[in-house]
Write a protein that holds these residues in place. Structure first.
Motif, PDB file in Angstrom:
ATOM      1  N   PHE A 183       0.871  -1.252  -0.080  1.00 20.89           N
ATOM      2  CA  PHE A 183       0.152   0.024   0.106  1.00 20.89           C
ATOM      3  C   PHE A 183       0.852   1.292  -0.024  1.00 20.89           C
ATOM      4  CE2 PHE A 183       0.961  -1.376   4.307  1.00 20.89           C
ATOM      5  CZ  PHE A 183       1.128  -0.075   5.156  1.00 20.89           C
ATOM      6  N   THR A 184       0.188   2.264  -0.421  1.00 18.82           N
ATOM      7  CA  THR A 184       0.886   3.682  -0.429  1.00 18.82           C
ATOM      8  C   THR A 184       0.118   4.686   0.189  1.00 18.82           C
ATOM      9  OG1 THR A 184       0.146   4.396  -2.285  1.00 18.82           O
ATOM     10  CG2 THR A 184       2.104   3.011  -2.633  1.00 18.82           C
ATOM     11  N   PHE A 185       0.715   5.783   0.781  1.00 15.09           N
ATOM     12  CA  PHE A 185      -0.047   6.921   1.315  1.00 15.09           C
ATOM     13  C   PHE A 185       0.895   8.314   1.022  1.00 15.09           C
ATOM     14  CE2 PHE A 185       2.502   5.477   4.736  1.00 15.09           C
ATOM     15  CZ  PHE A 185       3.203   6.135   5.395  1.00 15.09           C
ATOM     16  N   GLY A 186      -0.126   9.401   1.334  1.00 10.91           N
ATOM     17  CA  GLY A 186       0.613  10.720   0.964  1.00 10.91           C
ATOM     18  C   GLY A 186       0.945  10.926  -0.517  1.00 10.91           C
ATOM     19  N   GLY A 187       0.518  10.105  -1.376  1.00 14.88           N
ATOM     20  CA  GLY A 187       0.681  10.532  -2.763  1.00 14.88           C
ATOM     21  C   GLY A 187       2.212   9.839  -3.248  1.00 14.88           C
ATOM     22  N   ALA A 188       2.600   8.634  -2.630  1.00 16.81           N
ATOM     23  CA  ALA A 188       3.890   7.978  -2.818  1.00 16.81           C
ATOM     24  C   ALA A 188       3.598   7.183  -3.946  1.00 16.81           C
ATOM     25  CB  ALA A 188       4.317   7.235  -1.693  1.00 16.81           C
ATOM     26  N   GLU A 189       4.443   6.872  -4.883  1.00 14.19           N
ATOM     27  CA  GLU A 189       4.009   6.023  -6.281  1.00 14.19           C
ATOM     28  C   GLU A 189       4.198   4.529  -5.880  1.00 14.19           C
ATOM     29  OE1 GLU A 189       6.070   5.199 -10.628  1.00 14.19           O
ATOM     30  OE2 GLU A 189       7.019   6.674  -9.225  1.00 14.19           O
ATOM     31  N   LYS A 190       3.065   4.039  -6.337  1.00 15.19           N
ATOM     32  CA  LYS A 190       3.185   2.483  -6.066  1.00 15.19           C
ATOM     33  C   LYS A 190       3.805   1.830  -7.198  1.00 15.19           C
ATOM     34  CE  LYS A 190      -0.078  -1.112  -4.532  1.00 15.19           C
ATOM     35  NZ  LYS A 190      -1.520  -1.631  -4.149  1.00 15.19           N
ATOM     36  N   LYS A 191       4.811   1.110  -7.097  1.00 11.79           N
ATOM     37  CA  LYS A 191       5.538   0.346  -7.798  1.00 11.79           C
ATOM     38  C   LYS A 191       5.299  -1.221  -7.797  1.00 11.79           C
ATOM     39  CE  LYS A 191       9.223   3.806  -8.200  1.00 11.79           C
ATOM     40  NZ  LYS A 191      10.634   4.140  -8.073  1.00 11.79           N
ATOM     41  N   ALA A 192       5.360  -1.798  -8.805  1.00 11.80           N
ATOM     42  CA  ALA A 192       5.248  -3.290  -8.844  1.00 11.80           C
ATOM     43  C   ALA A 192       6.565  -3.958  -8.162  1.00 11.80           C
ATOM     44  CB  ALA A 192       4.872  -4.121 -10.274  1.00 11.80           C
ATOM     45  N   LYS A 193       6.396  -4.912  -7.299  1.00 14.91           N
ATOM     46  CA  LYS A 193       7.542  -5.552  -6.617  1.00 14.91           C
ATOM     47  C   LYS A 193       7.359  -6.954  -6.776  1.00 14.91           C
ATOM     48  CE  LYS A 193       7.897  -2.025  -3.000  1.00 14.91           C
ATOM     49  NZ  LYS A 193       8.326  -1.840  -1.699  1.00 14.91           N
ATOM     50  N   GLY A 194       8.328  -7.595  -6.779  1.00 12.71           N
ATOM     51  CA  GLY A 194       8.370  -9.289  -6.734  1.00 12.71           C
ATOM     52  C   GLY A 194       8.687  -9.810  -8.090  1.00 12.71           C
ATOM     53  N   TYR A 195       8.065 -11.080  -8.327  1.00 14.48           N
ATOM     54  CA  TYR A 195       8.452 -11.786  -9.301  1.00 14.48           C
ATOM     55  C   TYR A 195       7.416 -11.964 -10.360  1.00 14.48           C
ATOM     56  CZ  TYR A 195      12.689 -12.885  -6.815  1.00 14.48           C
ATOM     57  OH  TYR A 195      13.966 -12.603  -6.152  1.00 14.48           O
ATOM     58  N   PHE A 196       7.551 -11.819 -11.590  1.00 12.69           N
ATOM     59  CA  PHE A 196       6.449 -11.719 -12.559  1.00 12.69           C
ATOM     60  C   PHE A 196       6.893 -12.540 -13.905  1.00 12.69           C
ATOM     61  CE2 PHE A 196       6.097  -8.005 -10.219  1.00 12.69           C
ATOM     62  CZ  PHE A 196       4.554  -7.746 -10.194  1.00 12.69           C
ATOM     63  N   ILE A 197       6.007 -13.287 -14.407  1.00 10.10           N
ATOM     64  CA  ILE A 197       6.153 -14.428 -15.426  1.00 10.10           C
ATOM     65  C   ILE A 197       5.861 -13.442 -16.824  1.00 10.10           C
ATOM     66  CG2 ILE A 197       5.800 -16.378 -16.484  1.00 10.10           C
ATOM     67  CD1 ILE A 197       5.228 -17.628 -13.845  1.00 10.10           C
ATOM     68  N   THR A 198       6.838 -13.406 -17.864  1.00 11.13           N
ATOM     69  CA  THR A 198       6.574 -12.719 -19.157  1.00 11.13           C
ATOM     70  C   THR A 198       5.959 -13.852 -20.308  1.00 11.13           C
ATOM     71  OG1 THR A 198       8.800 -13.174 -19.899  1.00 11.13           O
ATOM     72  CG2 THR A 198       8.671 -11.361 -18.249  1.00 11.13           C
ATOM     73  N   ASP A 199       5.840 -13.105 -21.341  1.00 14.24           N
ATOM     74  CA  ASP A 199       5.326 -13.818 -22.602  1.00 14.24           C
ATOM     75  C   ASP A 199       6.276 -14.995 -23.029  1.00 14.24           C
ATOM     76  OD1 ASP A 199       2.791 -12.512 -22.380  1.00 14.24           O
ATOM     77  OD2 ASP A 199       3.533 -11.212 -23.751  1.00 14.24           O
ATOM     78  N   ALA A 200       7.554 -14.855 -22.304  1.00 15.32           N
ATOM     79  CA  ALA A 200       8.791 -15.942 -22.836  1.00 15.32           C
ATOM     80  C   ALA A 200       8.357 -17.383 -22.138  1.00 15.32           C
ATOM     81  CB  ALA A 200      10.054 -15.300 -22.504  1.00 15.32           C
ATOM     82  N   CYS A 201       7.608 -17.414 -21.374  1.00 18.53           N
ATOM     83  CA  CYS A 201       6.877 -18.565 -20.787  1.00 18.53           C
ATOM     84  C   CYS A 201       6.854 -19.618 -21.826  1.00 18.53           C
ATOM     85  CB  CYS A 201       5.932 -18.281 -19.548  1.00 18.53           C
ATOM     86  SG  CYS A 201       5.214 -20.076 -19.109  1.00 18.53           S
ATOM     87  N   ILE A 202       7.245 -20.800 -21.559  1.00 18.91           N
ATOM     88  CA  ILE A 202       7.140 -21.850 -22.403  1.00 18.91           C
ATOM     89  C   ILE A 202       6.170 -22.948 -21.871  1.00 18.91           C
ATOM     90  CG2 ILE A 202       9.263 -21.489 -23.796  1.00 18.91           C
ATOM     91  CD1 ILE A 202      10.256 -23.720 -22.156  1.00 18.91           C
ATOM     92  N   GLY A 203       5.730 -22.689 -20.328  1.00 12.87           N
ATOM     93  CA  GLY A 203       4.661 -23.641 -19.942  1.00 12.87           C
ATOM     94  C   GLY A 203       5.399 -24.952 -19.470  1.00 12.87           C
ATOM     95  N   CYS A 204       6.417 -25.022 -19.078  1.00 13.71           N
ATOM     96  CA  CYS A 204       7.201 -26.109 -18.698  1.00 13.71           C
ATOM     97  C   CYS A 204       7.019 -26.758 -17.227  1.00 13.71           C
ATOM     98  CB  CYS A 204       8.778 -26.118 -18.953  1.00 13.71           C
ATOM     99  SG  CYS A 204       9.617 -24.996 -17.837  1.00 13.71           S
TER     100      CYS A 204
END
Length: 219
Positions: free
Chosen positions: A154-175
């Motif tokens: 969460f954010t407050f006071g106008g701070a920018e919310k940025k995505a953090k962590g791990y994400f799977i891209t379109d390069a995924c081959i479903g292995c």
């Protein structure tokens, strides 16, 4: 919102004000980190005494080194934890900007935290104190008492919310290599690319290491 209802509410439905109120009403005492003149971290146990849509409020004495660091850096990080053991714990962490408010809100904070009158019993002794506000920041909720674990930001006071962590891209081959090593089983494999359920992810990085085609990104 009462504490009983607060504790019974599903965490992922909470808004920013409720996260801040949880720190004040349920945990209260936090460990705060500031930086000294050499840029090294210094920690202190600080009670968070009030919260609203604008942030968190706390007191400190103007004669303390903690006060000097707040004034110089105008920034802090804190962690508040509740639980009898690791597997029953809830942690809320915040990083944010602080500003001194002086005597503003002092009577209100003493009224809401009457134990302070035992520490500073007279008006003369209270003059040592000043009010600070954490007015802009980012926060994270981490609940190990649930299975799978719960995580929210969460954010407050106008701070920018940025995505953090791990994400799977379109390069995924479903292995399936990433899903096989996920300790929380929070990778959805119904379609390609796979999807990581961010609200249950430990941020351990196993998926990034295991992916044979580099389809996992850390943000």
């Amino acid at each position: 919102m009462t504490i009983a209802r607060f504790l019974g509410k599903e965490v992922l439905q909470m808004d920013t004000k409720e996260y801040l109120e949880y720190i004040v009403k349920v945990i209260h005492t936090t460990v705060v980190a500031t930086a000294d003149d050499e840029g090294l971290p210094v920690t202190a146990a600080i009670d968070m005494m009030d919260a609203d849509e604008s942030g968190l409020y706390f007191l400190t004495a103007k004669g303390k080194g903690f006060y000097d660091r707040l004034v110089k850096r105008q920034y802090l990080a804190l962690t508040a934890m509740k639980g009898k053991g690791t597997m029953s714990s809830v942690a809320v962490s915040i990083r944010g900007k602080v500003r001194e408010l002086g005597n503003e809100r002092m009577p209100e904070l003493f009224e809401k935290n009457p134990y302070m009158k035992e520490i500073y019993p007279t008006e003369e002794s209270m003059r040592a104190l000043t009010v600070f506000q954490i007015y802009e920041g980012t926060g994270e909720w981490f609940n190990l008492s649930k299975k799978p674990i719960e995580r929210a930001s969460f954010t407050f006071g106008g701070a920018e919310k940025k995505a953090k962590g791990y994400f799977i891209t379109d390069a995924c081959i479903g292995c399936g290599s990433c899903a096989a090593v996920c300790p929380q089983n929070c990778i959805v494999t119904d379609s390609i690319p796979y999807i990581i359920e961010q609200e249950h992810c430990l941020h351990c990085g196993n998926c990034l290491t295991a992916c044979p085609v580099g389809a996992v990104e850390r943000r």
